[in-house]
Design a protein around this motif. Structure first.
Motif, PDB file in Angstrom:
ATOM      1  N   ILE A 155     -22.819  46.420 -12.937  1.00 44.62           N
ATOM      2  CA  ILE A 155     -21.613  45.670 -12.575  1.00 44.62           C
ATOM      3  C   ILE A 155     -21.994  44.216 -12.288  1.00 44.62           C
ATOM      4  CG2 ILE A 155     -19.680  45.504 -10.959  1.00 44.62           C
ATOM      5  CD1 ILE A 155     -20.080  48.462 -10.331  1.00 44.62           C
ATOM      6  N   VAL A 156     -21.265  43.283 -12.895  1.00 44.84           N
ATOM      7  CA  VAL A 156     -21.499  41.856 -12.642  1.00 44.84           C
ATOM      8  C   VAL A 156     -20.223  41.260 -12.019  1.00 44.84           C
ATOM      9  CG1 VAL A 156     -22.232  39.658 -13.636  1.00 44.84           C
ATOM     10  CG2 VAL A 156     -22.966  41.812 -14.701  1.00 44.84           C
ATOM     11  N   PRO A 157     -20.165  41.228 -10.688  1.00 41.14           N
ATOM     12  CA  PRO A 157     -18.987  40.632 -10.039  1.00 41.14           C
ATOM     13  C   PRO A 157     -19.044  39.123 -10.198  1.00 41.14           C
ATOM     14  CG  PRO A 157     -20.352  41.907  -8.471  1.00 41.14           C
ATOM     15  CD  PRO A 157     -21.161  41.677  -9.707  1.00 41.14           C
ATOM     16  N   SER A 158     -17.916  38.443 -10.007  1.00 38.70           N
ATOM     17  CA  SER A 158     -18.008  36.987  -9.894  1.00 38.70           C
ATOM     18  C   SER A 158     -18.144  36.716  -8.410  1.00 38.70           C
ATOM     19  CB  SER A 158     -16.768  36.302 -10.470  1.00 38.70           C
ATOM     20  OG  SER A 158     -15.648  36.536  -9.667  1.00 38.70           O
ATOM     21  N   GLY A 159     -18.878  35.708  -8.044  1.00 40.84           N
ATOM     22  CA  GLY A 159     -19.023  35.420  -6.626  1.00 40.84           C
ATOM     23  C   GLY A 159     -20.476  35.272  -6.252  1.00 40.84           C
ATOM     24  N   ASP A 160     -20.699  34.542  -5.133  1.00 43.67           N
ATOM     25  CA  ASP A 160     -22.059  34.367  -4.656  1.00 43.67           C
ATOM     26  C   ASP A 160     -22.258  35.203  -3.394  1.00 43.67           C
ATOM     27  OD1 ASP A 160     -20.835  33.004  -2.582  1.00 43.67           O
ATOM     28  OD2 ASP A 160     -21.490  31.010  -3.223  1.00 43.67           O
ATOM     29  N   ALA A 161     -23.340  34.968  -2.703  1.00 39.86           N
ATOM     30  CA  ALA A 161     -23.674  35.782  -1.542  1.00 39.86           C
ATOM     31  C   ALA A 161     -22.903  35.351  -0.295  1.00 39.86           C
ATOM     32  CB  ALA A 161     -25.180  35.707  -1.283  1.00 39.86           C
ATOM     33  N   GLY A 170     -13.178  31.742 -16.050  1.00 35.46           N
ATOM     34  CA  GLY A 170     -12.103  31.641 -15.057  1.00 35.46           C
ATOM     35  C   GLY A 170     -12.621  31.985 -13.668  1.00 35.46           C
ATOM     36  N   SER A 171     -11.758  31.761 -12.659  1.00 35.25           N
ATOM     37  CA  SER A 171     -12.239  31.916 -11.279  1.00 35.25           C
ATOM     38  C   SER A 171     -12.335  33.364 -10.840  1.00 35.25           C
ATOM     39  CB  SER A 171     -11.313  31.156 -10.322  1.00 35.25           C
ATOM     40  OG  SER A 171     -10.038  31.779 -10.298  1.00 35.25           O
ATOM     41  N   ALA A 172     -11.659  34.280 -11.517  1.00 31.51           N
ATOM     42  CA  ALA A 172     -11.666  35.679 -11.077  1.00 31.51           C
ATOM     43  C   ALA A 172     -11.967  36.596 -12.248  1.00 31.51           C
ATOM     44  CB  ALA A 172     -10.319  36.052 -10.468  1.00 31.51           C
ATOM     45  N   GLY A 173     -12.906  37.522 -12.074  1.00 31.30           N
ATOM     46  CA  GLY A 173     -13.221  38.448 -13.145  1.00 31.30           C
ATOM     47  C   GLY A 173     -14.478  39.240 -12.823  1.00 31.30           C
ATOM     48  N   THR A 174     -14.512  40.492 -13.231  1.00 25.67           N
ATOM     49  CA  THR A 174     -15.692  41.333 -13.036  1.00 25.67           C
ATOM     50  C   THR A 174     -16.080  41.942 -14.373  1.00 25.67           C
ATOM     51  OG1 THR A 174     -15.065  41.866 -10.772  1.00 25.67           O
ATOM     52  CG2 THR A 174     -16.610  43.372 -11.852  1.00 25.67           C
ATOM     53  N   ALA A 175     -17.368  41.830 -14.719  1.00 26.18           N
ATOM     54  CA  ALA A 175     -17.855  42.405 -15.977  1.00 26.18           C
ATOM     55  C   ALA A 175     -18.631  43.683 -15.666  1.00 26.18           C
ATOM     56  CB  ALA A 175     -18.755  41.409 -16.696  1.00 26.18           C
ATOM     57  N   LYS A 213     -23.102  51.647 -23.973  1.00 21.58           N
ATOM     58  CA  LYS A 213     -22.344  51.460 -25.203  1.00 21.58           C
ATOM     59  C   LYS A 213     -21.209  50.449 -25.101  1.00 21.58           C
ATOM     60  CE  LYS A 213     -23.196  56.017 -27.167  1.00 21.58           C
ATOM     61  NZ  LYS A 213     -22.717  57.370 -26.873  1.00 21.58           N
ATOM     62  N   HIS A 214     -20.708  50.238 -23.886  1.00 21.46           N
ATOM     63  CA  HIS A 214     -19.514  49.402 -23.742  1.00 21.46           C
ATOM     64  C   HIS A 214     -19.788  48.169 -22.892  1.00 21.46           C
ATOM     65  CE1 HIS A 214     -18.090  53.566 -24.384  1.00 21.46           C
ATOM     66  NE2 HIS A 214     -17.171  52.982 -25.136  1.00 21.46           N
ATOM     67  N   ALA A 215     -18.885  47.203 -23.049  1.00 22.30           N
ATOM     68  CA  ALA A 215     -18.886  46.039 -22.164  1.00 22.30           C
ATOM     69  C   ALA A 215     -17.424  45.680 -21.928  1.00 22.30           C
ATOM     70  CB  ALA A 215     -19.631  44.875 -22.804  1.00 22.30           C
ATOM     71  N   ALA A 216     -17.033  45.610 -20.653  1.00 19.53           N
ATOM     72  CA  ALA A 216     -15.623  45.353 -20.340  1.00 19.53           C
ATOM     73  C   ALA A 216     -15.536  44.328 -19.224  1.00 19.53           C
ATOM     74  CB  ALA A 216     -14.932  46.655 -19.941  1.00 19.53           C
ATOM     75  N   MET A 217     -14.446  43.576 -19.207  1.00 18.60           N
ATOM     76  CA  MET A 217     -14.278  42.523 -18.200  1.00 18.60           C
ATOM     77  C   MET A 217     -12.842  42.541 -17.691  1.00 18.60           C
ATOM     78  SD  MET A 217     -13.715  39.322 -16.920  1.00 18.60           S
ATOM     79  CE  MET A 217     -12.738  38.609 -18.234  1.00 18.60           C
ATOM     80  N   TRP A 218     -12.710  42.666 -16.372  1.00 19.01           N
ATOM     81  CA  TRP A 218     -11.399  42.742 -15.718  1.00 19.01           C
ATOM     82  C   TRP A 218     -10.983  41.361 -15.199  1.00 19.01           C
ATOM     83  CZ3 TRP A 218     -14.624  46.656 -16.289  1.00 19.01           C
ATOM     84  CH2 TRP A 218     -14.130  47.948 -16.450  1.00 19.01           C
ATOM     85  N   THR A 219      -9.792  40.932 -15.553  1.00 22.66           N
ATOM     86  CA  THR A 219      -9.255  39.716 -14.930  1.00 22.66           C
ATOM     87  C   THR A 219      -7.746  39.850 -14.821  1.00 22.66           C
ATOM     88  OG1 THR A 219      -9.337  37.289 -14.902  1.00 22.66           O
ATOM     89  CG2 THR A 219      -8.969  38.327 -17.035  1.00 22.66           C
TER      90      THR A 219
END
Lengths: 624, 624
Positions: free
Chosen positions: A35-41, A62-67, A72-78
């Motif tokens: 999981i690759v969230p957007s955001g820092d520590a 963009g400012s909001a999104g999680t990959a 097999k898959h790659a998906a990104m939520w925004t």
């Protein structure tokens, strides 16, 4: 429209990431998803380049999104703001997950649907909040999978030219800007801790740390903050940051690093990365009933260091609450900053009036001119957010930022919306004005007037002490609602003092029910709008200060509050259909313009900016 | 002031309860504390006498309170409305725990502070909600104690003259009252279940069951409901109630118990108590992916029968949502009920005008007269809640109910507030009028006018489809706030149709953020007020119907809503300071009074109630 529109090619990057997901250098056992969230520590809204990991892996900036990447898959939520942009920035290795649509699976449900049995999902515990970790972990466990913390960030592992973490020069702020020494703030924090029988407080939000120590940096664009953590005990102050920053004598002196001082006010500095082991050490020495305060939005990594029995999660830290209520010096600074900002804007609008007919001014050049004029003002530091400079249909895109490929020319035929602000050492500004330099249509004037009525309804509202900002949101919409109109964003946000332009814990929105009550000294924006897709956008935004009000009665001695505008920039009378205003509203406009003329006029005069002064005087004529 | 004021002597009862807490007849091991919540097994707001267990054990008979008895202590938690009353009704064996005060321990913290190590705390799982159980259980476990379900209620065990559970005659409602057969409602429920892939639904709220089956009872005072549970599957309907109730031919026919009908619409009836074992049987036969819907407010006992993997808790059941949106027949019925109710009130107010000068009318006799006049109307069933009939300072007590010892005489010098309503077979009413029968003071008129402005602001509000009621709450307060005034209760609640006068899932309050959006067909109250402690109370309440509005524009095709008053009783013009009203507000009052005169006038005329008609005509003169 806010960004480069060709998709990032991610075939090779995904191959490398999937390799890393199996590499025992990073994890004992291969993981089946990462999981690759957007955001820092630090729960930051804006990110330093080195923290833009989600953008790096998928291309969407963009400012909001999680990959999430599986074998097999790659998906990104925004969310809805970014569907178009994300679809243009990501290549077809990626599936765009449109949040808010009924058919879109949540991250948890999607993972459960694609993962083989008994899978392991990894995430960097430093950039996922503790409560998000908990929810994800629970959902995965329910389906036979497990969530694990991967200490080495796998994006960093494959990001060859990853920028280093910024370590900009620190600026020390004296009493004339802060009103309180950092020692005073420390004492106040400790008395809050004592009140609640708390032994330690862990500060993780960058603006809170900057505020506490009366220090500023420029590690993140627009936000005058620096990367750091702090741990405060009743007799201990530990500040974690890049030690190189302490080589500067003014900083050493400010923190009294070389002067013997009372033990409880002596600052122990340590490297940024050592916060983890230092917090472990603190926790190892805790007595059985000792409690540690940490924000419920802090990273999973740091939160979990504190044993559950000692951990007290709080939605708003005492620093967040103290920082929101500005003291007299900060209020004075904010007023000064807004006067300078108004000077720059009056000059800009006078200039635009002259230049637009030539057809040479664009969204970008207008924004640049605004920045140039602001930069001429005393103690200017930089912008407080990317200017939203938008003409005609671009104005209807709420988070628009002009780019060469979208850049529109200002004209006498279309509405111009400018939402911009700056950081000055004495304060932060954020103002939106919507102007027509030709003849606005009746419909444009009508909708502008509804927005103005909403702006006034909030600004002039009187309400009891203890009222939460979200209870005022409908006042801003009432006139629009009566005509069947609305706008799909909140009405206001907290504003920092030479700090982030968006800050908690107060706001004015139908969405925020976790906001804290408004208090005298708090500063928020008042920015209703109306957006007609494909045609124009209207927004009228002032930054306003919460002040005591003195209505006729005083029910149960509660006291009342109202707002005082800090922003003093004329609201274009040409756009107003005065027939739609009540007498009270007309009086408000005229009194507001009287203040603009008096206060900003004096400063324009002092600065010898004659053309802008003439413009101001003309634009602040009373309306009938 | 709402109740008998001598404390109940509880020495012997507490001795017996503590004995029961050690009695192996009820529990395997002695328990060290026993919790007595207020409430029945159906989340009812009002209780049947047999369910008033907390009142029985401690004497306090307010609507909210929880008693806990340990081997040495007895404590009772209630909120600010009831501090005085509870302190007067409980003897000194009890400690009053004042909720909302900083120094007051929560039930969990208090238990932890008084219990010996490793204690066991008991509670009847039928009268504690699943989420309350969970929180209490967790808190106790954290301190080394445990919460256990005690199947036999220990209060019942020592309550010698406990009333039996009511089993009143059931009333069947035909299509002319309901608009939909129960079979139609069942089909709609099942299609909601199918949509969400739900196999079973467990109905526990009494008003939902009454609504679903088009049946009414009178088991609980004011609420036309009957004790029952229902379990609905895609091919099964199980109704659990006192089987004796089914001896009545109309009921048997209504439920088609003796007619062969389609299997999926045949009702299987079973004894009330058998719901537990029947639900167990249903759950034992569930397929691996089958889900069961139950309210998140249902009892712990019933909720826990459903294995976690199959359990889907919902804040509002599909019945609650469907019931809230009234169909055309129900709306017509509600209108009829409100016309009859207005006739009774016009007659009451005309009578009061004549009688008050004689000094013979009291709060109690006025309320009795209102009930008598209502009972003369067609299809009157009873009151919908205890009448709040209050004179002068009593009006400032928001939940006042006149008692012989507080009973005040109506006069020409004090404000009279009457908040009352009735159940008719076609609908439920709830109306508050505040009157002065002499000469109100300027201050009384001023505050009344602010309340009226608030009432109008809500009633005339236009807002987008999808708006939640709580966003309208501030409209009701704006005029009061501007003068430094406020009222400390919500603005409105959902109203049932010949059902409970308070129902979910919509409302208008600064407190309810869990409300569902308003929809055309929903019915709520609009009841702002102002209360001056020790002097007077003002409240203006109409029941209003949510209807589509047609403003000038239609943003994003969302559509707009507004309210139509169902209550048609004049608002006393004598109390209004018309100078404080805008022209729009004056127009609203005049249009409202025109409707009152037209609609109620016609009915008064038809019923030959001449004096009331004269009163109505006088009271509905246009204001200038």
């Amino acid at each position: 429209p806010n960004a480069a529109m060709s998709p990032k090619i991610t075939v090779e990057l995904l191959r490398q990431l999937r390799q890393a997901m199996r590499n025992t250098k990073y994890i004992a056992e291969p993981i089946q998803a990462y999981i690759v969230p957007s955001g820092d520590a630090h729960q930051s809204e804006n990110l330093a380049p080195c923290d833009c990991r989600r953008e790096f892996i998928c291309g969407f900036n963009g400012s909001a999104g999680t990959a999430i990447v599986t074998e097999k898959h790659a998906a990104m939520w925004t969310d809805g703001r970014y569907f178009l942009q994300a679809s243009q920035q990501m290549d077809n290795n990626w599936t765009l997950m449109k949040m808010g649509l009924k058919e879109t699976l949540s991250q948890e449900d999607w993972l459960i649907s694609v993962l083989p049995e008994n899978s392991t999902v990894g995430v960097d515990p430093w950039i996922i909040a503790a409560d998000q970790w908990k929810n994800m972990s629970k959902a995965l466990a329910g389906a036979g999978h497990s969530l694990v913390a991967v200490q080495d960030n796998l994006i960093d592992a494959i990001w060859m030219d990853r920028p280093t973490r910024p370590s900009t020069q620190l600026l020390t702020l004296g009493l004339g800007f802060t009103g309180l020494t950092w020692q005073d703030k420390m004492t106040a924090l400790r008395s809050k801790m004592a009140e609640r029988k708390i032994s330690w407080f862990v500060a993780t939000a960058l603006d809170e740390i900057a505020w506490l120590f009366n220090l500023r940096g420029s590690d993140i664009e627009y936000d005058p903050v620096f990367f750091a953590y702090a741990i405060v005990g009743m007799n201990t102050i530990r500040l974690f940051l890049d030690i190189k920053r302490l080589a500067v004598p003014t900083v050493r002196e400010h923190l009294q690093l070389d002067t013997p001082s009372k033990a409880e006010l002596s600052v122990q500095t340590a490297p940024y990365e050592s916060v983890f082991t230092e917090l472990q050490a603190v926790c190892a020495s805790l007595g059985p009933k000792e409690k540690v305060w940490i924000s419920d939005k802090a990273s999973c990594a740091l939160t979990q260091v504190i044993p559950k029995a000692h951990r007290t999660l709080i939605p708003y830290t005492p620093l967040c609450l103290a920082k929101a209520v500005k003291n007299a010096t900060e209020i004075q600074g904010m007023k000064m900053a807004h006067i300078k900002d108004a000077v720059a804007l009056c000059e800009l609008f006078a200039w635009l009036e002259k230049e637009i007919p030539k057809g040479t001014v664009t969204e970008i050049s207008a924004a640049d001119k605004a920045e140039e004029l602001r930069s001429q003002q005393k103690d200017f530091v930089g912008l407080s957010f990317p200017s939203i400079s938008s003409v005609g249909p671009n104005g209807a895109i709420i988070h628009y930022k002009p780019l060469p490929e979208t850049n529109r020319t200002l004209s006498l035929n279309e509405i111009y919306l400018l939402d911009s602000g700056a950081q000055y050492i004495d304060g932060t500004t954020d103002v939106t004005r919507t102007m027509h330099f030709g003849s606005p249509s009746a419909y444009e004037k009508e909708t502008f007037t509804y927005v103005l009525k909403g702006h006034i309804a909030v600004s002039a509202a009187i309400f009891p002490n203890g009222t939460k900002g979200h209870l005022l949101d409908s006042f801003a919409r009432q006139a629009l609602w009566e005509s069947g109109l609305d706008y799909l964003h909140g009405t206001g946000h907290g504003v920092g003092c030479f700090l982030n332009v968006h800050e908690g814990p107060c706001g004015i929105s139908y969405k925020t029910f976790a906001d804290e009550p408004l208090e005298a000294g708090m500063i928020v924006s008042d920015e209703p709008g109306y957006y007609e897709d494909g045609l124009f956008g209207i927004r009228i935004e002032n930054v306003v200060l919460v002040v005591p009000a003195k209505p006729k009665y005083n029910y149960r001695n509660k006291g009342s509050l109202t707002f005082e505008p800090l922003t003093l920039v004329p609201i274009q009378a040409k756009m107003v259909n005065t027939d739609l205003l009540t007498q009270k509203e007309r009086d408000w406009v005229n009194e507001y313009h009287r203040q603009c003329r008096e206060t900003i006029g004096a400063e324009l005069d002092r600065q010898g900016r004659k053309e802008a002064l003439d413009w101001l005087i003309r634009e602040t004529q009373p309306i009938a």
